[in-house]
Design a protein around this motif. Sequence first.
Motif, PDB file in Angstrom:
ATOM      1  N   ALA A   1       0.824  -1.200   0.000  1.00  0.00           N
ATOM      2  CA  ALA A   1       0.000   0.000   0.000  1.00  0.00           C
ATOM      3  C   ALA A   1       0.865   1.260   0.000  1.00  0.00           C
ATOM      4  CB  ALA A   1      -0.923  -0.016   1.216  1.00  0.00           C
ATOM      5  N   ILE A   2       1.978   1.221   0.726  1.00  0.00           N
ATOM      6  CA  ILE A   2       2.884   2.372   0.754  1.00  0.00           C
ATOM      7  C   ILE A   2       3.456   2.604  -0.635  1.00  0.00           C
ATOM      8  CG2 ILE A   2       5.129   3.182   1.585  1.00  0.00           C
ATOM      9  CD1 ILE A   2       4.459   1.886   4.262  1.00  0.00           C
ATOM     10  N   GLU A   3       3.944   1.561  -1.259  1.00  0.00           N
ATOM     11  CA  GLU A   3       4.530   1.707  -2.582  1.00  0.00           C
ATOM     12  C   GLU A   3       3.500   2.225  -3.591  1.00  0.00           C
ATOM     13  OE1 GLU A   3       7.519  -2.077  -2.018  1.00  0.00           O
ATOM     14  OE2 GLU A   3       6.477  -1.840  -3.914  1.00  0.00           O
ATOM     15  N   LEU A   4       2.319   1.650  -3.568  1.00  0.00           N
ATOM     16  CA  LEU A   4       1.297   2.070  -4.523  1.00  0.00           C
ATOM     17  C   LEU A   4       0.829   3.504  -4.283  1.00  0.00           C
ATOM     18  CD1 LEU A   4      -0.871  -1.119  -4.932  1.00  0.00           C
ATOM     19  CD2 LEU A   4       0.567  -0.024  -6.617  1.00  0.00           C
ATOM     20  N   SER A   5       0.653   3.851  -3.036  1.00  0.00           N
ATOM     21  CA  SER A   5       0.163   5.201  -2.781  1.00  0.00           C
ATOM     22  C   SER A   5       1.216   6.243  -3.127  1.00  0.00           C
ATOM     23  CB  SER A   5      -0.284   5.340  -1.333  1.00  0.00           C
ATOM     24  OG  SER A   5       0.807   5.147  -0.468  1.00  0.00           O
ATOM     25  N   VAL A   6       2.491   5.936  -2.886  1.00  0.00           N
ATOM     26  CA  VAL A   6       3.554   6.872  -3.267  1.00  0.00           C
ATOM     27  C   VAL A   6       3.570   7.030  -4.775  1.00  0.00           C
ATOM     28  CG1 VAL A   6       6.062   7.165  -3.406  1.00  0.00           C
ATOM     29  CG2 VAL A   6       5.001   6.554  -1.240  1.00  0.00           C
TER      30      VAL A   6
ATOM     31  N   GLY B   1       2.439  10.472  -6.570  1.00  0.00           N
ATOM     32  CA  GLY B   1       3.532  11.124  -7.268  1.00  0.00           C
ATOM     33  C   GLY B   1       4.374  12.000  -6.365  1.00  0.00           C
ATOM     34  N   GLN B   2       4.306  11.804  -5.082  1.00  0.00           N
ATOM     35  CA  GLN B   2       5.122  12.586  -4.170  1.00  0.00           C
ATOM     36  C   GLN B   2       5.480  11.720  -2.970  1.00  0.00           C
ATOM     37  OE1 GLN B   2       2.965  15.783  -2.317  1.00  0.00           O
ATOM     38  NE2 GLN B   2       1.013  14.885  -2.889  1.00  0.00           N
ATOM     39  N   GLN B   3       6.497  12.123  -2.265  1.00  0.00           N
ATOM     40  CA  GLN B   3       6.965  11.346  -1.118  1.00  0.00           C
ATOM     41  C   GLN B   3       6.321  11.895   0.159  1.00  0.00           C
ATOM     42  OE1 GLN B   3       8.838   8.673  -1.233  1.00  0.00           O
ATOM     43  NE2 GLN B   3       8.779   8.373   0.942  1.00  0.00           N
ATOM     44  N   ILE B   4       5.785  11.004   0.960  1.00  0.00           N
ATOM     45  CA  ILE B   4       5.186  11.386   2.242  1.00  0.00           C
ATOM     46  C   ILE B   4       6.018  10.719   3.321  1.00  0.00           C
ATOM     47  CG2 ILE B   4       3.141  11.169   3.701  1.00  0.00           C
ATOM     48  CD1 ILE B   4       1.450  11.131   1.206  1.00  0.00           C
ATOM     49  N   ASP B   5       6.107  11.299   4.492  1.00  0.00           N
ATOM     50  CA  ASP B   5       6.838  10.728   5.620  1.00  0.00           C
ATOM     51  C   ASP B   5       6.399   9.275   5.811  1.00  0.00           C
ATOM     52  OD1 ASP B   5       7.430   9.818   8.201  1.00  0.00           O
ATOM     53  OD2 ASP B   5       7.792  11.871   8.857  1.00  0.00           O
ATOM     54  N   GLU B   6       7.354   8.360   5.824  1.00  0.00           N
ATOM     55  CA  GLU B   6       7.031   6.914   5.856  1.00  0.00           C
ATOM     56  C   GLU B   6       6.303   6.522   7.146  1.00  0.00           C
ATOM     57  OE1 GLU B   6       9.170   2.586   5.525  1.00  0.00           O
ATOM     58  OE2 GLU B   6      10.237   4.349   4.805  1.00  0.00           O
TER      59      GLU B   6
ATOM     60  N   THR C   1       4.299   8.370   8.973  1.00  0.00           N
ATOM     61  CA  THR C   1       2.920   8.841   8.839  1.00  0.00           C
ATOM     62  C   THR C   1       2.156   7.932   7.891  1.00  0.00           C
ATOM     63  OG1 THR C   1       3.680  11.106   9.139  1.00  0.00           O
ATOM     64  CG2 THR C   1       1.474  10.802   8.247  1.00  0.00           C
ATOM     65  N   HIS C   2       2.825   7.571   6.818  1.00  0.00           N
ATOM     66  CA  HIS C   2       2.199   6.700   5.820  1.00  0.00           C
ATOM     67  C   HIS C   2       1.850   5.339   6.417  1.00  0.00           C
ATOM     68  CE1 HIS C   2       2.333   6.229   1.202  1.00  0.00           C
ATOM     69  NE2 HIS C   2       1.163   6.579   1.643  1.00  0.00           N
ATOM     70  N   ARG C   3       2.782   4.747   7.134  1.00  0.00           N
ATOM     71  CA  ARG C   3       2.533   3.444   7.776  1.00  0.00           C
ATOM     72  C   ARG C   3       1.377   3.534   8.773  1.00  0.00           C
ATOM     73  NH1 ARG C   3       5.849  -0.674   6.874  1.00  0.00           N
ATOM     74  NH2 ARG C   3       7.880  -0.297   5.964  1.00  0.00           N
ATOM     75  N   LYS C   4       1.348   4.626   9.509  1.00  0.00           N
ATOM     76  CA  LYS C   4       0.270   4.784  10.484  1.00  0.00           C
ATOM     77  C   LYS C   4      -1.079   4.865   9.783  1.00  0.00           C
ATOM     78  CE  LYS C   4      -1.301   7.706  14.298  1.00  0.00           C
ATOM     79  NZ  LYS C   4      -2.671   7.745  13.903  1.00  0.00           N
ATOM     80  N   LEU C   5      -1.159   5.658   8.706  1.00  0.00           N
ATOM     81  CA  LEU C   5      -2.416   5.785   7.970  1.00  0.00           C
ATOM     82  C   LEU C   5      -2.856   4.442   7.392  1.00  0.00           C
ATOM     83  CD1 LEU C   5      -1.817   9.152   6.080  1.00  0.00           C
ATOM     84  CD2 LEU C   5      -3.392   8.746   7.990  1.00  0.00           C
ATOM     85  N   ILE C   6      -1.925   3.725   6.817  1.00  0.00           N
ATOM     86  CA  ILE C   6      -2.274   2.444   6.194  1.00  0.00           C
ATOM     87  C   ILE C   6      -2.605   1.422   7.282  1.00  0.00           C
ATOM     88  CG2 ILE C   6      -1.332   0.528   4.849  1.00  0.00           C
ATOM     89  CD1 ILE C   6       0.115   2.712   3.186  1.00  0.00           C
ATOM     90  N   GLY C   7      -1.883   1.440   8.385  1.00  0.00           N
ATOM     91  CA  GLY C   7      -2.188   0.528   9.506  1.00  0.00           C
ATOM     92  C   GLY C   7      -3.588   0.788  10.041  1.00  0.00           C
ATOM     93  N   ASP C   8      -3.954   2.072  10.163  1.00  0.00           N
ATOM     94  CA  ASP C   8      -5.312   2.405  10.594  1.00  0.00           C
ATOM     95  C   ASP C   8      -6.332   1.899   9.600  1.00  0.00           C
ATOM     96  OD1 ASP C   8      -4.222   3.631  12.778  1.00  0.00           O
ATOM     97  OD2 ASP C   8      -4.461   5.687  12.013  1.00  0.00           O
TER      98      ASP C   8
END
Length: 159
Positions: free
Chosen positions: A129-134, A138-143, A145-152
């Motif tokens: 999900a992290i790879e696909l959403s990045v 088309g931009q880099q988000i703090d990993e 924060t990204h993991r937390k959002l996807i985990g939620d």
Amino acid sequence: MEIKISTLIMNWINFGIIILILRHFFWNKIKGIIEERQNLIDQKISKADEDAEKARMYLVKNEQILQSAKEEGKKITEGQREKGDKLYAEIVQNAKTEANSLKERASLEIEREKEKAEYEIKKQAVDLAIELSVKALGQQIDEDTHRKLIGDFIAKVGM
């Protein structure tokens, strides 16, 4: 802070596209992994049942041996008969203990494998999900924060 309807709608559309992409490309793989793990667990349960059946056969065999020992015991003194009964009880107890031990070990192994499979699937889903959403954004988000959002998200979906 003003919320624009068009931005909100585009976010929902992007989210829907990501879900569709994940489902199209990865759903069958994840489902296959789960089925493979389930088959492995089923095989282990089947083996445990076979082992339990063997233990029951040994128990029946031990009971037959005991019966013949009882018949011989009638010819022998009372002390020999008591010795045979004691041996029978010990053999039966050992067989039951061994069968219970095998079942418990198989159950623990199955539970460990199941937990391991669930953990691996969750980990893989988060990474994908992290790879696909990045890539999709088309931009880099703090990993973190990204993991937390996807985990939620995964917790809400119930994986």
